[in-house]
Design an enzyme around this catalytic site. Structure first.
Site, PDB file in Angstrom:
ATOM      1  N   ARG A  79       0.852  -1.188   0.000  1.00 13.33           N
ATOM      2  CA  ARG A  79       0.000   0.000   0.000  1.00 13.33           C
ATOM      3  C   ARG A  79       0.890   1.240   0.000  1.00 13.33           C
ATOM      4  O   ARG A  79       1.657   1.447   0.930  1.00 13.33           O
ATOM      5  CB  ARG A  79      -0.891  -0.028   1.241  1.00 13.33           C
ATOM      6  CG  ARG A  79      -1.727   1.207   1.439  1.00 13.33           C
ATOM      7  CD  ARG A  79      -2.649   1.057   2.660  1.00 13.33           C
ATOM      8  NE  ARG A  79      -3.496   2.227   2.796  1.00 13.33           N
ATOM      9  CZ  ARG A  79      -3.318   3.167   3.734  1.00 13.33           C
ATOM     10  NH1 ARG A  79      -2.357   3.082   4.622  1.00 13.33           N
ATOM     11  NH2 ARG A  79      -4.123   4.209   3.768  1.00 13.33           N
ATOM     12  N   HIS A 123      -2.769  10.866   0.666  1.00  8.59           N
ATOM     13  CA  HIS A 123      -2.271  10.675   2.025  1.00  8.59           C
ATOM     14  C   HIS A 123      -1.649  12.011   2.462  1.00  8.59           C
ATOM     15  O   HIS A 123      -0.459  12.103   2.719  1.00  8.59           O
ATOM     16  CB  HIS A 123      -1.275   9.505   2.075  1.00  8.59           C
ATOM     17  CG  HIS A 123      -1.083   8.903   3.441  1.00  8.59           C
ATOM     18  ND1 HIS A 123      -1.218   7.558   3.701  1.00  8.59           N
ATOM     19  CD2 HIS A 123      -0.755   9.470   4.631  1.00  8.59           C
ATOM     20  CE1 HIS A 123      -0.969   7.314   4.977  1.00  8.59           C
ATOM     21  NE2 HIS A 123      -0.685   8.467   5.568  1.00  8.59           N
ATOM     22  N   GLU A 168      -7.411   8.436   6.022  1.00 10.19           N
ATOM     23  CA  GLU A 168      -7.694   9.118   7.285  1.00 10.19           C
ATOM     24  C   GLU A 168      -8.131  10.566   7.112  1.00 10.19           C
ATOM     25  O   GLU A 168      -7.438  11.492   7.560  1.00 10.19           O
ATOM     26  CB  GLU A 168      -6.478   9.047   8.220  1.00 10.19           C
ATOM     27  CG  GLU A 168      -6.060   7.624   8.553  1.00 10.19           C
ATOM     28  CD  GLU A 168      -5.015   7.527   9.658  1.00 10.19           C
ATOM     29  OE1 GLU A 168      -4.518   8.567  10.109  1.00 10.19           O
ATOM     30  OE2 GLU A 168      -4.716   6.411  10.079  1.00 10.19           O
ATOM     31  N   ASN A 297      -7.688   1.815   9.867  1.00 11.45           N
ATOM     32  CA  ASN A 297      -6.367   1.993  10.469  1.00 11.45           C
ATOM     33  C   ASN A 297      -6.555   2.040  11.979  1.00 11.45           C
ATOM     34  O   ASN A 297      -7.416   2.765  12.473  1.00 11.45           O
ATOM     35  CB  ASN A 297      -5.725   3.302  10.000  1.00 11.45           C
ATOM     36  CG  ASN A 297      -5.502   3.336   8.492  1.00 11.45           C
ATOM     37  OD1 ASN A 297      -5.649   2.325   7.809  1.00 11.45           O
ATOM     38  ND2 ASN A 297      -5.141   4.489   7.972  1.00 11.45           N
ATOM     39  N   TYR A 299      -4.451   1.970  15.911  1.00 13.93           N
ATOM     40  CA  TYR A 299      -3.239   1.960  16.734  1.00 13.93           C
ATOM     41  C   TYR A 299      -3.529   1.759  18.217  1.00 13.93           C
ATOM     42  O   TYR A 299      -2.841   1.003  18.887  1.00 13.93           O
ATOM     43  CB  TYR A 299      -2.447   3.264  16.522  1.00 13.93           C
ATOM     44  CG  TYR A 299      -1.873   3.348  15.124  1.00 13.93           C
ATOM     45  CD1 TYR A 299      -0.651   2.756  14.828  1.00 13.93           C
ATOM     46  CD2 TYR A 299      -2.574   3.948  14.083  1.00 13.93           C
ATOM     47  CE1 TYR A 299      -0.137   2.775  13.540  1.00 13.93           C
ATOM     48  CE2 TYR A 299      -2.068   3.974  12.790  1.00 13.93           C
ATOM     49  CZ  TYR A 299      -0.843   3.380  12.525  1.00 13.93           C
ATOM     50  OH  TYR A 299      -0.343   3.389  11.251  1.00 13.93           O
ATOM     51  N   GLU A 373      -3.747  -0.104   8.098  1.00 15.63           N
ATOM     52  CA  GLU A 373      -2.580   0.292   8.889  1.00 15.63           C
ATOM     53  C   GLU A 373      -2.713  -0.262  10.290  1.00 15.63           C
ATOM     54  O   GLU A 373      -3.786  -0.153  10.908  1.00 15.63           O
ATOM     55  CB  GLU A 373      -2.461   1.825   9.056  1.00 15.63           C
ATOM     56  CG  GLU A 373      -1.947   2.540   7.863  1.00 15.63           C
ATOM     57  CD  GLU A 373      -1.812   4.050   8.099  1.00 15.63           C
ATOM     58  OE1 GLU A 373      -1.648   4.483   9.261  1.00 15.63           O
ATOM     59  OE2 GLU A 373      -1.890   4.780   7.102  1.00 15.63           O
TER      60      GLU A 373
HETATM   61  C1  PNW Z   1      -1.516   7.549  10.690  1.00 23.56           C
HETATM   62  N1  PNW Z   1      -3.730  10.808  15.848  1.00 23.56           N
HETATM   63  O1  PNW Z   1      -1.429   8.818  11.256  1.00 23.56           O
HETATM   64  C2  PNW Z   1      -1.081   7.786   9.263  1.00 23.56           C
HETATM   65  O2  PNW Z   1      -1.949   7.276   8.274  1.00 23.56           O
HETATM   66  C3  PNW Z   1       0.341   7.426   8.984  1.00 23.56           C
HETATM   67  O3  PNW Z   1       0.814   8.208   7.920  1.00 23.56           O
HETATM   68  C4  PNW Z   1       1.176   7.595  10.259  1.00 23.56           C
HETATM   69  O4  PNW Z   1       2.539   7.466  10.027  1.00 23.56           O
HETATM   70  C5  PNW Z   1       0.659   6.568  11.240  1.00 23.56           C
HETATM   71  O5  PNW Z   1      -0.734   6.698  11.456  1.00 23.56           O
HETATM   72  C6  PNW Z   1       1.368   6.580  12.583  1.00 23.56           C
HETATM   73  O6  PNW Z   1       1.121   7.796  13.248  1.00 23.56           O
HETATM   74  C7  PNW Z   1      -2.020   9.223  12.416  1.00 23.56           C
HETATM   75  O7  PNW Z   1      -3.099  11.718  16.444  1.00 23.56           O
HETATM   76  C8  PNW Z   1      -1.453  10.326  13.034  1.00 23.56           C
HETATM   77  O8  PNW Z   1      -4.812  10.386  16.274  1.00 23.56           O
HETATM   78  C9  PNW Z   1      -2.010  10.840  14.163  1.00 23.56           C
HETATM   79  C10 PNW Z   1      -3.166  10.258  14.678  1.00 23.56           C
HETATM   80  C11 PNW Z   1      -3.743   9.163  14.064  1.00 23.56           C
HETATM   81  C12 PNW Z   1      -3.154   8.646  12.917  1.00 23.56           C
END
Ligand code: PNW
Length: 471
Positions: A79, A123, A168, A297, A299, A373
């Site tokens: 991707r 992106h 996002e 995505n 985290y 992601e």
């Molecule tokens: C995503 N938040 O970014 C992006 O799609 C990627 O490019 C990035 O490298 C990755 O996650 C890791 O950070 C985010 O603050 C950045 O909630 C910030 C947030 C969420 C996603």
């Protein structure tokens, strides 16, 4: 099914992910002009250490080596995103052939290596000229995006089957225009809500533009980062705080894209900032275009509570004490969930990923899901012999891929998983200080070294089976 081994279906799409501005560099080559991220990263104080994507990990010149690296890991899909100002420098008019050629060449090399290209149109690197004309808060930007989608669709439709409109849009709208921690760095919550609508419109118009250009086998998707919002207690006030954040994080996009309306509670909650008159009759029909899948995505989860009037809300949402990314969401406090944290300070909690998949599976039962992601930053340091051991990342991936499997056992139709990220890269406002790669990059020599997590992931792809923890 035993508890110790989770087997994934044949054909499950194991991939890695990157984004153009985070890896390409070559910011002024072959006709590329500045995007909002060039402007932002070159503005003093906006990124850690003043880091920029001018060189990044030089992927523009190391494309072939990077494809070979993925082939070595046995990755099934890659991707990547297209840099808008590389293919259409002013955001208007004809395409630059050399820009398109870079991505056509990339797709060809991937296909030759047996790796499926998965292309994201946006992106976050809006051509600066379009921001100067008003950016995403302006309706015209959505139409410019549809034209750009048509150009890229025409140039790559013969090679690329899997297409994503936006990555996002929450980050583009709310980190970019409300919190100001991402480009273009504006702190105007009402403008951020307009930006969100025009991103939705851009998505819908681009779906139609792509359908007109692409062969019938092409699949079109969008990648969202829905917050997995949990109320700190079961109190009505805390549950209401969670509802408000969920509306701003997720339903502001899925409402028009999937359900055909903006959520009434969102319109009420934000009424003191805007009457939403920028949403014209017929817009939602333009946004709700049929999709072939959804990209998610994930985290970390988000824990919120309600605060009373005067107390300054606690901020544990990773956005410091500056402007809020949550328009009109006063009296909401963000709490760090308990548990281990990554180098981003994000709590490791795979249960959020299972919950996220089950929610989308219930809300959009006809749409296959991809995790586009998932991954973690850790302070990886090479050993004297140059090898890089990242057991924390292996544990993170193990837990989260297990969480995907759990959701699948409970009925979620998940078709693939993309590890963020293939390479250490430019982590936006954090610059190069945060390393998300499965492959280590030495920023002086640009040498690539697969970390132990990359080898672990390669084994998983080869066997299709997640080993018992600790193996
Ligand atoms: C995503 N938040 O970014 C992006 O799609 C990627 O490019 C990035 O490298 C990755 O996650 C890791 O950070 C985010 O603050 C950045 O909630 C910030 C947030 C969420 C996603």
């Amino acid at each position: 099914m035993s508890d110790t081994t989770a087997t994934f279906p044949e054909g499950f799409l194991w991939g890695t992910a990157t984004a153009a501005y985070q890896i390409e560099g070559a910011a002024q080559e072959d006709g590329r002009t500045p995007s909002i991220w060039d402007t932002f990263s070159h503005t003093p104080g906006k990124t850690a250490g003043g880091d920029t994507g001018d060189v990044a990990v030089d992927h523009y010149h190391r494309r072939t080596e990077d494809v070979r690296l993925m082939a070595g890991l046995g990755v099934k899909a890659y991707r990547f995103s297209v840099s808008w100002p590389r293919v259409q420098p002013t955001g208007r008019g004809p395409a630059v052939q050399r820009g398109l050629d870079f991505y056509r060449g990339l797709a060809d090399e991937l296909l030759e290596a047996g790796i499926k290209p998965v292309l994201t149109l946006y992106h976050w690197d809006l051509p600066q000229e379009l921001e100067t004309a008003g950016g995403w808060p302006e309706r015209d930007t959505a139409h410019r995006f549809a034209d750009y989608a048509r150009l890229v669709g025409d140039a790559l439709g013969d090679r690329v089957e899997l297409w994503t409109t936006l990555n996002e849009p929450w980050c583009s709208a709310f980190l970019g225009y409300a919190a100001g921690v991402h480009a273009p760095g504006r702190t105007d919550p009402a403008a951020a809500l307009r930006a969100a609508h025009h991103l939705n419109l851009a998505h819908g118009l681009a779906v139609d533009a792509l359908r007109a250009e692409l062969p019938a086998r092409a699949q079109i998707s969008v990648s969202l980062n829905p917050a997995v919002v949990r109320p700190r207690t079961d109190s009505e006030a805390d549950r209401d705080a969670a509802r408000r954040i969920d509306a701003l994080a997720t339903r502001i996009f899925t409402g028009p894209m999937l359900d055909g309306a903006y959520p009434p509670d969102l319109l009420d909650d934000t009424a003191r900032l805007t009457d939403w008159s920028f949403v014209r009759d017929g817009d939602v029909a333009l946004i709700r275009r049929p999709l072939d899948s959804i990209g998610l995505n994930y985290y970390t989860p988000t824990v919120v509570s309600a605060t009373d009037g005067d107390a300054p809300p606690e901020r544990a949402d990773g956005h410091g004490g500056g402007a809020s990314p949550w328009p009109a969401a006063d009296h909401v406090a963000f709490h760090q969930p308990p548990g281990e944290r990554t180098a981003m300070g994000w709590t490791v909690d795979p249960t959020g990923l299972t919950d996220l998949l089950l929610r989308f599976s219930a809300d959009a039962p006809d749409l296959p899901l991809y995790i586009t992601e998932n991954g973690a930053a850790y302070d990886d340091k090479p050993e004297p012999d140059g090898s890089v051991h990242d057991p924390d990342r292996i544990a993170y991936l193990h837990g989260h891929i297990g969480a995907v499997h759990r959701a699948m056992r409970e009925g979620a139709d998940v078709r693939g998983y993309f590890l963020w990220s293939l390479l250490d890269n430019f982590e936006w406002a954090y610059g190069y200080a945060k390393r998300f790669g499965a492959v280590h990059v030495d920023y002086t020599t640009q040498a690539r070294t697969p970390k132990s997590s990359a080898n672990w992931y390669a084994d998983l792809i080869r066997t299709g089976a997640l080993p018992a923890p600790g193996l």
